[in-house]
Design a protein around this motif. Structure first.
Motif, PDB file in Angstrom:
ATOM      1  N   THR A 118     -15.171 106.673  57.479  1.00  0.00           N
ATOM      2  CA  THR A 118     -15.176 106.107  56.129  1.00  0.00           C
ATOM      3  C   THR A 118     -14.652 104.850  56.297  1.00  0.00           C
ATOM      4  OG1 THR A 118     -14.627 106.641  54.105  1.00  0.00           O
ATOM      5  CG2 THR A 118     -12.761 107.076  55.388  1.00  0.00           C
ATOM      6  N   SER A 119     -13.719 104.546  57.095  1.00  0.00           N
ATOM      7  CA  SER A 119     -13.063 103.080  57.312  1.00  0.00           C
ATOM      8  C   SER A 119     -14.196 102.092  57.705  1.00  0.00           C
ATOM      9  CB  SER A 119     -11.973 103.284  58.338  1.00  0.00           C
ATOM     10  OG  SER A 119     -10.901 104.022  58.179  1.00  0.00           O
ATOM     11  N   PHE A 120     -15.097 102.494  58.424  1.00  0.00           N
ATOM     12  CA  PHE A 120     -16.292 101.436  58.915  1.00  0.00           C
ATOM     13  C   PHE A 120     -17.447 101.560  58.193  1.00  0.00           C
ATOM     14  CE2 PHE A 120     -13.338 101.691  62.640  1.00  0.00           C
ATOM     15  CZ  PHE A 120     -12.879 100.326  62.603  1.00  0.00           C
ATOM     16  N   CYS A 121     -17.547 102.527  57.680  1.00  0.00           N
ATOM     17  CA  CYS A 121     -18.826 102.882  56.900  1.00  0.00           C
ATOM     18  C   CYS A 121     -19.002 103.154  55.426  1.00  0.00           C
ATOM     19  CB  CYS A 121     -19.528 104.152  57.363  1.00  0.00           C
ATOM     20  SG  CYS A 121     -19.774 104.092  59.439  1.00  0.00           S
ATOM     21  N   SER A 122     -18.232 102.060  54.689  1.00  0.00           N
ATOM     22  CA  SER A 122     -18.256 102.028  53.383  1.00  0.00           C
ATOM     23  C   SER A 122     -19.455 101.515  52.798  1.00  0.00           C
ATOM     24  CB  SER A 122     -17.221 101.153  52.915  1.00  0.00           C
ATOM     25  OG  SER A 122     -17.194 100.072  53.329  1.00  0.00           O
ATOM     26  N   SER A 123     -20.502 102.367  52.011  1.00  0.00           N
ATOM     27  CA  SER A 123     -21.575 101.937  51.364  1.00  0.00           C
ATOM     28  C   SER A 123     -21.553 102.123  49.899  1.00  0.00           C
ATOM     29  CB  SER A 123     -22.686 102.922  51.626  1.00  0.00           C
ATOM     30  OG  SER A 123     -23.770 102.688  51.112  1.00  0.00           O
ATOM     31  N   THR A 311     -30.750  95.659  58.838  1.00  0.00           N
ATOM     32  CA  THR A 311     -30.042  96.065  60.060  1.00  0.00           C
ATOM     33  C   THR A 311     -28.926  95.313  60.340  1.00  0.00           C
ATOM     34  OG1 THR A 311     -32.088  97.060  60.929  1.00  0.00           O
ATOM     35  CG2 THR A 311     -30.043  96.669  62.427  1.00  0.00           C
ATOM     36  N   GLY A 312     -29.022  93.912  60.454  1.00  0.00           N
ATOM     37  CA  GLY A 312     -27.967  92.805  60.761  1.00  0.00           C
ATOM     38  C   GLY A 312     -26.941  92.872  60.028  1.00  0.00           C
ATOM     39  N   GLU A 313     -27.075  93.179  58.640  1.00  0.00           N
ATOM     40  CA  GLU A 313     -25.945  93.383  57.654  1.00  0.00           C
ATOM     41  C   GLU A 313     -25.021  94.485  57.803  1.00  0.00           C
ATOM     42  OE1 GLU A 313     -28.153  91.014  53.756  1.00  0.00           O
ATOM     43  OE2 GLU A 313     -28.109  93.244  53.836  1.00  0.00           O
ATOM     44  N   ILE A 314     -25.863  95.555  58.259  1.00  0.00           N
ATOM     45  CA  ILE A 314     -25.093  96.905  58.572  1.00  0.00           C
ATOM     46  C   ILE A 314     -24.437  96.597  59.439  1.00  0.00           C
ATOM     47  CG2 ILE A 314     -25.312  99.336  59.032  1.00  0.00           C
ATOM     48  CD1 ILE A 314     -28.010  99.429  57.598  1.00  0.00           C
ATOM     49  N   PHE A 315     -24.950  96.071  60.854  1.00  0.00           N
ATOM     50  CA  PHE A 315     -24.076  95.996  62.019  1.00  0.00           C
ATOM     51  C   PHE A 315     -22.830  94.928  61.574  1.00  0.00           C
ATOM     52  CE2 PHE A 315     -26.282  97.471  65.716  1.00  0.00           C
ATOM     53  CZ  PHE A 315     -26.974  98.387  65.153  1.00  0.00           C
ATOM     54  N   SER A 316     -22.945  93.902  60.684  1.00  0.00           N
ATOM     55  CA  SER A 316     -21.919  92.972  60.489  1.00  0.00           C
ATOM     56  C   SER A 316     -20.906  93.986  59.943  1.00  0.00           C
ATOM     57  CB  SER A 316     -22.639  92.077  59.762  1.00  0.00           C
ATOM     58  OG  SER A 316     -21.291  91.081  59.305  1.00  0.00           O
ATOM     59  N   ASP A 317     -21.307  94.796  58.955  1.00  0.00           N
ATOM     60  CA  ASP A 317     -20.286  95.417  58.160  1.00  0.00           C
ATOM     61  C   ASP A 317     -19.558  96.567  58.967  1.00  0.00           C
ATOM     62  OD1 ASP A 317     -21.203  94.209  55.789  1.00  0.00           O
ATOM     63  OD2 ASP A 317     -22.283  95.906  54.996  1.00  0.00           O
ATOM     64  N   ILE A 318     -19.984  97.039  59.990  1.00  0.00           N
ATOM     65  CA  ILE A 318     -19.527  97.939  60.653  1.00  0.00           C
ATOM     66  C   ILE A 318     -18.380  97.070  61.758  1.00  0.00           C
ATOM     67  CG2 ILE A 318     -19.589  99.696  62.413  1.00  0.00           C
ATOM     68  CD1 ILE A 318     -22.255 100.694  61.180  1.00  0.00           C
ATOM     69  N   GLY A 319     -18.995  96.058  62.604  1.00  0.00           N
ATOM     70  CA  GLY A 319     -18.325  95.340  63.161  1.00  0.00           C
ATOM     71  C   GLY A 319     -17.690  95.738  64.347  1.00  0.00           C
ATOM     72  N   VAL A 320     -16.130  95.822  64.316  1.00  0.00           N
ATOM     73  CA  VAL A 320     -15.376  96.628  65.506  1.00  0.00           C
ATOM     74  C   VAL A 320     -15.387  97.759  65.641  1.00  0.00           C
ATOM     75  CG1 VAL A 320     -13.156  96.467  64.158  1.00  0.00           C
ATOM     76  CG2 VAL A 320     -13.192  95.718  66.624  1.00  0.00           C
ATOM     77  N   GLY A 321     -15.954  98.323  64.781  1.00  0.00           N
ATOM     78  CA  GLY A 321     -15.918  99.926  64.503  1.00  0.00           C
ATOM     79  C   GLY A 321     -16.809 100.265  65.770  1.00  0.00           C
ATOM     80  N   PHE A 322     -17.832  99.581  66.157  1.00  0.00           N
ATOM     81  CA  PHE A 322     -18.812 100.244  67.215  1.00  0.00           C
ATOM     82  C   PHE A 322     -17.700 100.182  68.563  1.00  0.00           C
ATOM     83  CE2 PHE A 322     -22.364  98.235  64.650  1.00  0.00           C
ATOM     84  CZ  PHE A 322     -23.136  99.402  64.473  1.00  0.00           C
ATOM     85  N   PHE A 323     -16.826  99.566  68.569  1.00  0.00           N
ATOM     86  CA  PHE A 323     -16.086  99.663  69.921  1.00  0.00           C
ATOM     87  C   PHE A 323     -14.953 100.625  69.680  1.00  0.00           C
ATOM     88  CE2 PHE A 323     -18.153  95.472  69.658  1.00  0.00           C
ATOM     89  CZ  PHE A 323     -18.854  95.451  70.831  1.00  0.00           C
TER      90      PHE A 323
END
Length: 582
Positions: A118-123, A311-323
């Motif tokens: 929920t910290s990285f995936c706020s929609s 997709t680019g906007e979603i990846f930008s929002d998640i950002g460092v969460g992918f790591f």
């Protein structure tokens, strides 16, 4: 004729079939070893027995009684509809049965991974799961690559104080986020500081029905769980069959505390609502989508009405969460797995665990699962249930699937206060305050790192708190590499002793220090650099102007730089023909 001569007379054509046969056997054996390593199920399944099945079946059913109410509760933390907690609970046990190396670990939704999600995936769209599924897919891919490329050593750079502070901060954040459901409060912000403020500010709006039920559930959970850890004084004495059955029932009753409390809460709520329809005002979970989720690749775009997110906007929002999500998931799972592997005397293959987790998250995203990790509470229950193989997870997965198909209509009557009580009871055990005293007695620097991580997690969010903690904890490791200890032995000529390696962070510092010494204290035309204590040199250090002499390939000892002319020189003039260093 000697034996050697007789062998030389054998035609090569007659030796070829034997050589091919040996080569074929070698390749076949190599394939078997590879399959056993990459698919651990190949090792234990051929020896599977009826006795193993009985133990695995009991353990799988017991874990299922815990994971179903926990899954529904953790989905609320992840800000997703409750059924997504169950979607995240059935695929990972199936996958882990094939790829996992621990008989005890149970993969599924956890409190920390739910909070991180929920910290990285706020929609901006309510109950939208697109970002969470993308996060699970990408996180799984990263975990899988880490396993295939043996990058597990990276998690070693997250120190114990940082991990303990992160776990404590996550537990407090998760626990307090559920207080609003105990009091039946509405419209409380998610941010921790604002959540605390508005929870206290709105206490006058407390829903009495939710409050009584929530407190009753917390107290009931505390006492019911005591049944699974009763210390019988006559364990070494023979007991009757009826005593064994009674003790097993009490242990099972305490182990299934979450399920017991939910069933009782649903029954009480349903009865009171029907008896006092105008007075009872319980906050219920609401309708839950029944049936199985479709098996498909997650959508990488969000489209609803006029709203579109690429997709680019979603990846930008998640950002460092992918790591952060893959690392936290691995750390959480490996800490649990190693603990139970040592306790039950078997070996855990860390690399293969990365592969199992990554595959579970990737395939889980195909059935609408958000990121999963190893659960300490459910793993403990699994081990205490005498599970024999990872097949116990298969039983758990099937029970969850049946619950999705059959019990979904009943889940809507579960009070949110009961689910909040389950979460609070689970996360309160994650708070470890004993470590503060230990760090004070052993290493006060670790205590400083602990509190910085803890405060940062509360003030900025746990995703930033752990990054700050990692950065600060790495500083004591990196500083000696950038500022090595340089000692001068006053002899003729003077000898310079270096401790540790001379890596690129220290190259400029070493050069400046030597120049200052030549200009102030050292009066010599040349120096000797004693490299006996240096364990490594890199390219930047070799290219440093102080290393201008030819370094032989079999270099093991000392380097004598060329002569210098005057104390202000830096003995960095190249000898003729010695410009290229090895």
């Amino acid at each position: 004729m000697t034996e050697q001569e007789s062998l030389q007379l054998i035609p090569a054509a007659n030796l070829a079939p034997e050589g091919n046969r040996l080569q074929h056997l070698f390749k076949k054996e190599k394939i078997k070893l590879y399959l056993k390593k990459k698919f651990p199920i190949v090792q234990w399944f051929p020896n599977y027995s009826w006795q193993f099945f009985q133990c695995d079946f009991i353990a799988g059913m017991t874990v299922a009684m815990t994971v179903i109410p926990q899954g529904l509760a953790y989905a609320r933390i992840a800000d997703l509809p409750p059924q997504f907690g169950l979607y995240s609970s059935f695929m990972s046990p199936f996958v882990y049965c094939i790829f996992g190396t621990s008989k005890d670990i149970t993969l599924g939704p956890t409190a920390i991974m739910s909070l991180m999600t929920t910290s990285f995936c706020s929609s901006s769209i309510k109950n939208d799961s697109t970002c969470a599924l993308i996060l699970a897919f990408v996180a799984g891919f990263i975990q899988l690559m880490m396993g295939l490329f043996h990058l597990g050593f990276l998690i070693s750079f997250i120190s114990g104080p940082v991990l303990s502070a992160f776990t404590t901060a996550a537990a407090v954040t998760i626990g307090f986020s559920q207080v609003k459901h105990i009091f039946g409060l509405k419209k409380i912000p998610k941010d921790f500081i604002h959540c605390v403020y508005f929870t206290f500010a709105k206490l006058d709006e407390t829903n009495v029905w939710d409050f009584i039920l929530g407190i009753s559930c917390i107290i009931s959970l505390y006492f019911i769980k005591k049944f699974r850890s009763i210390d019988w004084d006559d364990e070494d004495e023979p007991i009757t069959f009826s005593q064994k059955v009674a003790r097993k029932f009490l242990w099972l009753f305490g182990t299934a505390a979450n399920a017991v409390v939910v069933i009782v809460a649903v029954s009480i709520t349903f009865a009171i609502i029907n008896i006092y329809p105008d007075k009872a005002d319980f906050t219920l979970t609401g309708d839950i989508q029944s049936g199985l989720p479709p098996f498909r690749l997650p959508n990488f775009t969000i489209k609803q009405g006029n709203f579109t997110q690429t997709t680019g906007e979603i990846f930008s929002d998640i950002g460092v969460g992918f790591f952060i999500i893959p690392l936290i998931g691995i750390i959480e799972t490996m800490a649990i797995g190693k603990s139970f592997a040592r306790k039950n005397c078997y070996k855990l293959d860390a690399t293969q665990e990365f592969v199992a987790m990554g595959t579970a998250n990737i395939l889980g995203s195909f059935v609408s699962a958000y990121p999963v990790a190893g659960s300490f509470s459910r793993t403990a229950i699994n081990a205490q249930s005498s599970v024999k193989t990872p097949a116990g997870g298969v039983v758990t997965g099937f029970v969850v699937l049946v619950a999705l198909i059959v019990l979904a209509p009943v889940f809507k009557y579960i009070p949110t206060a009961a689910l909040a009580a389950i979460i609070i009871s689970a996360v309160i055990q994650m708070v470890d305050l004993q470590i503060i005293r230990k760090m004070w007695n052993m290493q006060k620097t670790d205590l400083f790192i602990y509190f910085i991580t803890l405060i940062s997690s509360f003030a900025l969010g746990i995703e930033y708190g752990i990054l700050i903690g990692i950065g600060i904890s790495l500083f004591p490791l990196l500083y000696p590499l950038s500022r090595p200890n340089i000692q001068i032995q006053q002899s003729s000529p003077p000898v310079i002793n270096l401790e540790l390696g001379l890596q690129f962070p220290a190259a400029d510092y070493f050069e400046d220090t030597i120049i200052d010494m030549l200009n102030t204290t050292i009066r010599a035309h040349y120096l000797i650099l004693d490299c006996q204590k240096i364990f490594s040199l890199d390219y930047t250090a070799i290219k440093n102007r102080t290393f201008c002499a030819k370094i032989p390939k079999n270099f093991t000892g000392k380097i004598e730089p060329p002569d210098v002319h005057g104390r202000s020189e830096t003995f960095c003039k190249y000898r003729k023909g010695a410009r290229d260093t090895n």
